[in-house]
Design a protein around this motif. Sequence first.
Motif, PDB file in Angstrom:
ATOM      1  N   THR A  93       8.165  55.781  56.930  1.00 53.30           N
ATOM      2  CA  THR A  93       8.614  57.033  57.548  1.00 53.30           C
ATOM      3  C   THR A  93      10.033  56.897  58.082  1.00 53.30           C
ATOM      4  OG1 THR A  93       6.343  57.161  58.331  1.00 53.30           O
ATOM      5  CG2 THR A  93       7.838  58.869  59.113  1.00 53.30           C
ATOM      6  N   ASP A  94      10.291  55.777  58.745  1.00 53.48           N
ATOM      7  CA  ASP A  94      11.639  55.517  59.271  1.00 53.48           C
ATOM      8  C   ASP A  94      12.652  55.545  58.132  1.00 53.48           C
ATOM      9  OD1 ASP A  94      10.544  55.030  61.781  1.00 53.48           O
ATOM     10  OD2 ASP A  94      10.668  52.849  61.624  1.00 53.48           O
ATOM     11  N   ALA A  95      12.323  54.803  57.068  1.00 49.09           N
ATOM     12  CA  ALA A  95      13.260  54.656  55.948  1.00 49.09           C
ATOM     13  C   ALA A  95      13.545  56.006  55.304  1.00 49.09           C
ATOM     14  CB  ALA A  95      12.700  53.675  54.921  1.00 49.09           C
ATOM     15  N   ASN A 131      15.664  40.669  64.541  1.00 45.59           N
ATOM     16  CA  ASN A 131      14.762  41.316  63.604  1.00 45.59           C
ATOM     17  C   ASN A 131      14.844  42.836  63.649  1.00 45.59           C
ATOM     18  OD1 ASN A 131      12.816  41.384  61.627  1.00 45.59           O
ATOM     19  ND2 ASN A 131      11.113  41.303  63.056  1.00 45.59           N
ATOM     20  N   VAL A 132      14.727  43.421  62.475  1.00 45.46           N
ATOM     21  CA  VAL A 132      14.726  44.876  62.307  1.00 45.46           C
ATOM     22  C   VAL A 132      13.572  45.211  61.377  1.00 45.46           C
ATOM     23  CG1 VAL A 132      15.998  46.862  61.414  1.00 45.46           C
ATOM     24  CG2 VAL A 132      17.242  44.970  62.468  1.00 45.46           C
ATOM     25  N   PHE A 133      12.824  46.245  61.713  1.00 44.17           N
ATOM     26  CA  PHE A 133      11.770  46.701  60.799  1.00 44.17           C
ATOM     27  C   PHE A 133      11.804  48.223  60.698  1.00 44.17           C
ATOM     28  CE2 PHE A 133       7.547  48.503  60.104  1.00 44.17           C
ATOM     29  CZ  PHE A 133       7.250  47.947  58.874  1.00 44.17           C
ATOM     30  N   TYR A 174      15.311  50.872  66.949  1.00 41.43           N
ATOM     31  CA  TYR A 174      14.495  50.498  65.790  1.00 41.43           C
ATOM     32  C   TYR A 174      13.368  49.555  66.219  1.00 41.43           C
ATOM     33  CZ  TYR A 174      17.808  46.603  66.216  1.00 41.43           C
ATOM     34  OH  TYR A 174      18.574  45.589  66.709  1.00 41.43           O
ATOM     35  N   LYS A 175      12.410  49.389  65.326  1.00 43.98           N
ATOM     36  CA  LYS A 175      11.274  48.498  65.592  1.00 43.98           C
ATOM     37  C   LYS A 175      11.580  47.088  65.075  1.00 43.98           C
ATOM     38  CE  LYS A 175       8.148  52.384  64.740  1.00 43.98           C
ATOM     39  NZ  LYS A 175       8.858  53.222  63.760  1.00 43.98           N
ATOM     40  N   GLY A 176      10.706  46.165  65.397  1.00 45.29           N
ATOM     41  CA  GLY A 176      10.852  44.815  64.881  1.00 45.29           C
ATOM     42  C   GLY A 176      11.174  43.796  65.947  1.00 45.29           C
ATOM     43  N   GLY A 177      11.485  44.294  67.156  1.00 48.49           N
ATOM     44  CA  GLY A 177      11.716  43.368  68.257  1.00 48.49           C
ATOM     45  C   GLY A 177      13.163  42.982  68.485  1.00 48.49           C
ATOM     46  N   GLY A 178      14.071  43.434  67.629  1.00 49.05           N
ATOM     47  CA  GLY A 178      15.491  43.128  67.830  1.00 49.05           C
ATOM     48  C   GLY A 178      16.041  43.881  69.026  1.00 49.05           C
ATOM     49  N   ASP A 179      17.132  43.369  69.587  1.00 53.15           N
ATOM     50  CA  ASP A 179      17.676  43.975  70.811  1.00 53.15           C
ATOM     51  C   ASP A 179      18.608  45.133  70.476  1.00 53.15           C
ATOM     52  OD1 ASP A 179      19.401  42.097  69.706  1.00 53.15           O
ATOM     53  OD2 ASP A 179      20.346  41.594  71.608  1.00 53.15           O
ATOM     54  N   TRP A 180      17.998  46.248  70.103  1.00 48.03           N
ATOM     55  CA  TRP A 180      18.753  47.459  69.759  1.00 48.03           C
ATOM     56  C   TRP A 180      19.589  47.956  70.938  1.00 48.03           C
ATOM     57  CZ3 TRP A 180      17.739  51.521  72.920  1.00 48.03           C
ATOM     58  CH2 TRP A 180      16.527  51.487  73.623  1.00 48.03           C
ATOM     59  N   TYR A 181      19.215  47.539  72.141  1.00 40.94           N
ATOM     60  CA  TYR A 181      19.862  48.021  73.372  1.00 40.94           C
ATOM     61  C   TYR A 181      20.998  47.083  73.788  1.00 40.94           C
ATOM     62  CZ  TYR A 181      16.501  44.464  74.383  1.00 40.94           C
ATOM     63  OH  TYR A 181      15.786  43.296  74.300  1.00 40.94           O
ATOM     64  N   GLY A 182      21.385  46.124  72.941  1.00 43.11           N
ATOM     65  CA  GLY A 182      22.452  45.168  73.282  1.00 43.11           C
ATOM     66  C   GLY A 182      23.766  45.887  73.573  1.00 43.11           C
ATOM     67  N   ASN A 183      24.686  45.183  74.232  1.00 42.94           N
ATOM     68  CA  ASN A 183      26.040  45.711  74.513  1.00 42.94           C
ATOM     69  C   ASN A 183      26.023  47.072  75.211  1.00 42.94           C
ATOM     70  OD1 ASN A 183      26.620  43.520  72.944  1.00 42.94           O
ATOM     71  ND2 ASN A 183      27.863  44.576  71.466  1.00 42.94           N
ATOM     72  N   PRO A 184      25.388  47.173  76.388  1.00 40.17           N
ATOM     73  CA  PRO A 184      25.238  48.492  77.030  1.00 40.17           C
ATOM     74  C   PRO A 184      26.542  49.199  77.373  1.00 40.17           C
ATOM     75  CG  PRO A 184      24.603  46.726  78.530  1.00 40.17           C
ATOM     76  CD  PRO A 184      24.771  46.097  77.176  1.00 40.17           C
ATOM     77  N   THR A 185      27.619  48.445  77.633  1.00 37.42           N
ATOM     78  CA  THR A 185      28.873  49.109  78.009  1.00 37.42           C
ATOM     79  C   THR A 185      29.722  49.465  76.790  1.00 37.42           C
ATOM     80  OG1 THR A 185      30.084  46.997  78.265  1.00 37.42           O
ATOM     81  CG2 THR A 185      28.966  47.862  80.215  1.00 37.42           C
TER      82      THR A 185
END
Length: 202
Positions: free
Chosen positions: A76-78, A70-72, A15-26
Amino acid sequence: MTGNCMAQDLAILKYKGGGDWYGNPTALPNLIAFCNQNINTKIAPKPQTVEVGSTDIFQYPLLHMTGHGNVFFSETDAENLRNYLISGGFLHIDDNYGMEPFITKELKKVFPDKDLIELSTSHKIFNAPYKFPQGLPKIHEHDGKRPQAFGIFQEDRLVLLFTYESDLGDGWEDTEVHNDPADVREKALKMGANIVKYAFEN
């Protein structure tokens, strides 16, 4: 699994907004391995990543979303996410700590007329294949609040699960990441398996 041959796969939502969507890789690879070993799923071992606004999300019966901040969602996304959820998709949002104020606001774009409703412990998602009589397990302490599971419903189907003050994803990670005790990790993985099973079958 019903006979509709829907792919048993899941993906991480970017997602956009700068939050760490890629957290917890394992986290998800471990959950997938647990499900394939214990509840007879046949999920590809490596989860794909899909963007909220992409039609690729429609290939996956389950999307997982995590982060700390943050999440944005654009319009279109919504709209894309709403269509996905209404047409049979399922989104699990795991608050890794700090995401709640942002996601609550953005979900209003997806479903302006729906609120997050706390799930009762009798809901199917806490009862199969593993039983959680107290509801969502607590995996990590942050503010000492009780863990809560909130949902958004489309008619009677739970289409979105928001797990708060629990940190399931941290419990799915490799043991050495957080040094969680084995019983805590097992609780997290079993709850994850319940989410996977529910998403694939409903």
